[in-house]
Design a protein around this motif. Structure first.
Motif, PDB file in Angstrom:
ATOM      1  N   MET A   1       0.832  -1.208   0.000  1.00 35.64           N
ATOM      2  CA  MET A   1       0.000   0.000   0.000  1.00 35.64           C
ATOM      3  C   MET A   1       0.871   1.263   0.000  1.00 35.64           C
ATOM      4  O   MET A   1       0.598   2.226  -0.712  1.00 35.64           O
ATOM      5  N   ALA A   2       1.976   1.232   0.800  1.00 34.00           N
ATOM      6  CA  ALA A   2       2.880   2.389   0.848  1.00 34.00           C
ATOM      7  C   ALA A   2       3.560   2.604  -0.499  1.00 34.00           C
ATOM      8  O   ALA A   2       3.732   3.750  -0.951  1.00 34.00           O
ATOM      9  N   LEU A   3       3.961   1.511  -1.158  1.00 33.21           N
ATOM     10  CA  LEU A   3       4.592   1.637  -2.474  1.00 33.21           C
ATOM     11  C   LEU A   3       3.594   2.186  -3.491  1.00 33.21           C
ATOM     12  O   LEU A   3       3.946   3.022  -4.340  1.00 33.21           O
ATOM     13  N   ALA A   4       2.342   1.722  -3.413  1.00 33.61           N
ATOM     14  CA  ALA A   4       1.312   2.222  -4.329  1.00 33.61           C
ATOM     15  C   ALA A   4       1.045   3.705  -4.108  1.00 33.61           C
ATOM     16  O   ALA A   4       0.731   4.443  -5.043  1.00 33.61           O
ATOM     17  N   ARG A   5       1.197   4.132  -2.867  1.00 34.80           N
ATOM     18  CA  ARG A   5       0.992   5.556  -2.542  1.00 34.80           C
ATOM     19  C   ARG A   5       1.962   6.450  -3.307  1.00 34.80           C
ATOM     20  O   ARG A   5       1.639   7.563  -3.692  1.00 34.80           O
ATOM     21  N   TYR A   6       3.187   5.931  -3.574  1.00 34.41           N
ATOM     22  CA  TYR A   6       4.207   6.728  -4.250  1.00 34.41           C
ATOM     23  C   TYR A   6       4.347   6.372  -5.737  1.00 34.41           C
ATOM     24  O   TYR A   6       5.220   6.898  -6.417  1.00 34.41           O
ATOM     25  N   ALA A   7       3.499   5.461  -6.245  1.00 36.40           N
ATOM     26  CA  ALA A   7       3.634   5.015  -7.632  1.00 36.40           C
ATOM     27  C   ALA A   7       3.254   6.122  -8.618  1.00 36.40           C
ATOM     28  O   ALA A   7       2.335   6.906  -8.380  1.00 36.40           O
ATOM     29  N   ASN A   8       3.974   6.176  -9.738  1.00 35.31           N
ATOM     30  CA  ASN A   8       3.664   7.155 -10.777  1.00 35.31           C
ATOM     31  C   ASN A   8       2.770   6.514 -11.841  1.00 35.31           C
ATOM     32  O   ASN A   8       2.212   5.425 -11.633  1.00 35.31           O
ATOM     33  N   GLU A   9       2.640   7.161 -12.998  1.00 38.44           N
ATOM     34  CA  GLU A   9       1.755   6.657 -14.039  1.00 38.44           C
ATOM     35  C   GLU A   9       2.210   5.310 -14.594  1.00 38.44           C
ATOM     36  O   GLU A   9       1.421   4.558 -15.164  1.00 38.44           O
ATOM     37  N   ASP A  10       3.495   5.003 -14.439  1.00 38.97           N
ATOM     38  CA  ASP A  10       4.024   3.727 -14.930  1.00 38.97           C
ATOM     39  C   ASP A  10       4.080   2.676 -13.826  1.00 38.97           C
ATOM     40  O   ASP A  10       4.768   1.658 -13.965  1.00 38.97           O
TER      41      ASP A  10
ATOM     42  N   GLU B   1       5.567   2.828 -11.025  1.00 36.41           N
ATOM     43  CA  GLU B   1       6.915   2.770 -10.479  1.00 36.41           C
ATOM     44  C   GLU B   1       7.017   3.719  -9.299  1.00 36.41           C
ATOM     45  O   GLU B   1       6.471   4.824  -9.321  1.00 36.41           O
ATOM     46  N   ALA B   2       7.711   3.267  -8.263  1.00 40.44           N
ATOM     47  CA  ALA B   2       7.913   4.084  -7.060  1.00 40.44           C
ATOM     48  C   ALA B   2       9.334   3.875  -6.571  1.00 40.44           C
ATOM     49  O   ALA B   2       9.939   2.828  -6.823  1.00 40.44           O
ATOM     50  N   PHE B   3       9.864   4.872  -5.878  1.00 41.89           N
ATOM     51  CA  PHE B   3      11.239   4.742  -5.393  1.00 41.89           C
ATOM     52  C   PHE B   3      11.414   5.381  -4.008  1.00 41.89           C
ATOM     53  O   PHE B   3      12.370   6.113  -3.760  1.00 41.89           O
ATOM     54  N   PRO B   4      10.501   5.098  -3.066  1.00 45.29           N
ATOM     55  CA  PRO B   4      10.726   5.602  -1.699  1.00 45.29           C
ATOM     56  C   PRO B   4      11.848   4.832  -1.014  1.00 45.29           C
ATOM     57  O   PRO B   4      12.074   3.654  -1.303  1.00 45.29           O
ATOM     58  N   SER B   5      12.554   5.475  -0.112  1.00 44.38           N
ATOM     59  CA  SER B   5      13.631   4.809   0.620  1.00 44.38           C
ATOM     60  C   SER B   5      13.035   3.943   1.733  1.00 44.38           C
ATOM     61  O   SER B   5      11.860   4.047   2.079  1.00 44.38           O
ATOM     62  N   TYR B   6      13.875   3.086   2.302  1.00 49.80           N
ATOM     63  CA  TYR B   6      13.412   2.259   3.415  1.00 49.80           C
ATOM     64  C   TYR B   6      12.962   3.134   4.591  1.00 49.80           C
ATOM     65  O   TYR B   6      11.993   2.815   5.280  1.00 49.80           O
ATOM     66  N   ASN B   7      13.676   4.231   4.838  1.00 51.13           N
ATOM     67  CA  ASN B   7      13.302   5.126   5.941  1.00 51.13           C
ATOM     68  C   ASN B   7      11.922   5.741   5.705  1.00 51.13           C
ATOM     69  O   ASN B   7      11.122   5.879   6.640  1.00 51.13           O
ATOM     70  N   THR B   8      11.648   6.119   4.451  1.00 48.97           N
ATOM     71  CA  THR B   8      10.338   6.698   4.138  1.00 48.97           C
ATOM     72  C   THR B   8       9.238   5.664   4.342  1.00 48.97           C
ATOM     73  O   THR B   8       8.192   5.965   4.955  1.00 48.97           O
TER      74      THR B   8
END
Length: 291
Positions: A34-43, A45-52
């Motif tokens: 869910m956290a990765l989906a929160r930062y996903a773009n139109e493709d 793709e997401a790139f949050p750090s482990y700390n985030t």
């Protein structure tokens, strides 16, 4: 595949119902996805750090690393390691895939469902192959072994530390414990591993106990030293002179065993003179205490 998010500018994103419905995903895995989906773009793709991710999910870093690994193994996330330069890692790039089970993505007219390896609809005349039974996840046979090894290693380290403490007296051990309690706060999280404490005791073993306690007292009694690590005390031990060590030891004894002296005044002198001239019986008669 449906997009998880149409545009980054919107303040919302949606998730497939299957994320909640899938019973093969743990609560931590669902929260990380869910956290990765929160930062996903139109493709997707997401790139949050482990700390985030840790801040957003309230999960520990190790839990997140294991959760991402499990999502990758289940085919829900692809992780790409990126580098800023040849020596420093950048945040990972995550590509998210649908959490829909294959049976939910494609359901042929027949009641039977094609196995995940065959996503193409069979021709009308072809028979439908029943899905293969789910494969039970392999147990990590090394996991329990590693736990036992770590426990045995910790017990061995504790025993070695206790053996190195035997040569110190009870008062000296109190000084040592005070020093260790202060030294903990030179670490980021206020903790020192037992293996590090063992190395400290082993280094002290190269010096006489009086030299060790002298250096620790210099450290403990001066707050200006409390931000310095164990190497600072090693330096004090190496450079301490016999006079310094003896002086510190004598000061400590005088503070502990010093008895107050009797003040000499005219009343004490008079009492001493009277006690020398008369016996107890004669004094009692003179004071009227005996007839």
């Amino acid at each position: 595949m449906n997009k998880l998010r149409d545009k980054r500018k919107k303040n919302w994103f949606y998730l497939e119902n299957a994320l909640v419905d899938r019973e093969d995903l743990s609560s931590n895995e669902k929260l990380i996805y869910m956290a990765l989906a929160r930062y996903a773009n139109e493709d997707d793709e997401a790139f949050p750090s482990y700390n985030t991710i840790s801040k957003k999910t309230s999960l520990g870093k190790r839990t997140i690393i294991n959760g991402v690994k499990s999502l990758v193994e289940k085919g829900l996330v692809k992780k790409t390691i990126r580098f800023k330069n040849s020596k420093e890692n950048n945040s990972n790039l995550y590509t998210l895939f649908s959490v829909e089970l294959p049976s939910e993505i494609y359901a042929p007219p027949s009641a039977s469902v094609t196995p995940p390896s065959e996503m193409i609809a069979p021709p009308p005349s072809a028979s439908v192959t029943p899905p293969s039974a789910p494969v039970a996840p392999k147990k990590d046979l090394n996991k329990n072994t590693n736990i036992i090894k770590n426990t045995n290693l910790k017990n061995k380290t504790s025993t070695q530390i206790e053996n190195l403490r035997i040569r110190y007296s009870e008062d000296q051990l109190k000084t040592i414990d005070d020093y260790i309690d202060i030294l903990r706060w030179t670490r980021k999280h206020g903790k020192i591993a037992d293996s590090v404490i063992l190395k400290i005791y082993e280094e002290w073993d190269k010096f006489k106990t009086s030299v060790v306690i002298y250096a620790l007292k210099v450290y403990v009694e001066n707050p200006n030293h409390h931000d310095k690590k164990e190497n600072y005390c090693y330096g004090i031990m190496r450079n301490a002179t016999a006079e310094q060590v003896a002086g510190k030891s004598q000061d400590s004894k005088s503070k502990t065993h010093k008895t107050p002296k009797r003040k000499n005044n005219k009343f004490n002198k008079g009492a001493d003179r009277i006690s020398q001239q008369y016996t107890n019986e004669e004094l009692e008669k003179k004071l009227g205490l005996r007839k």
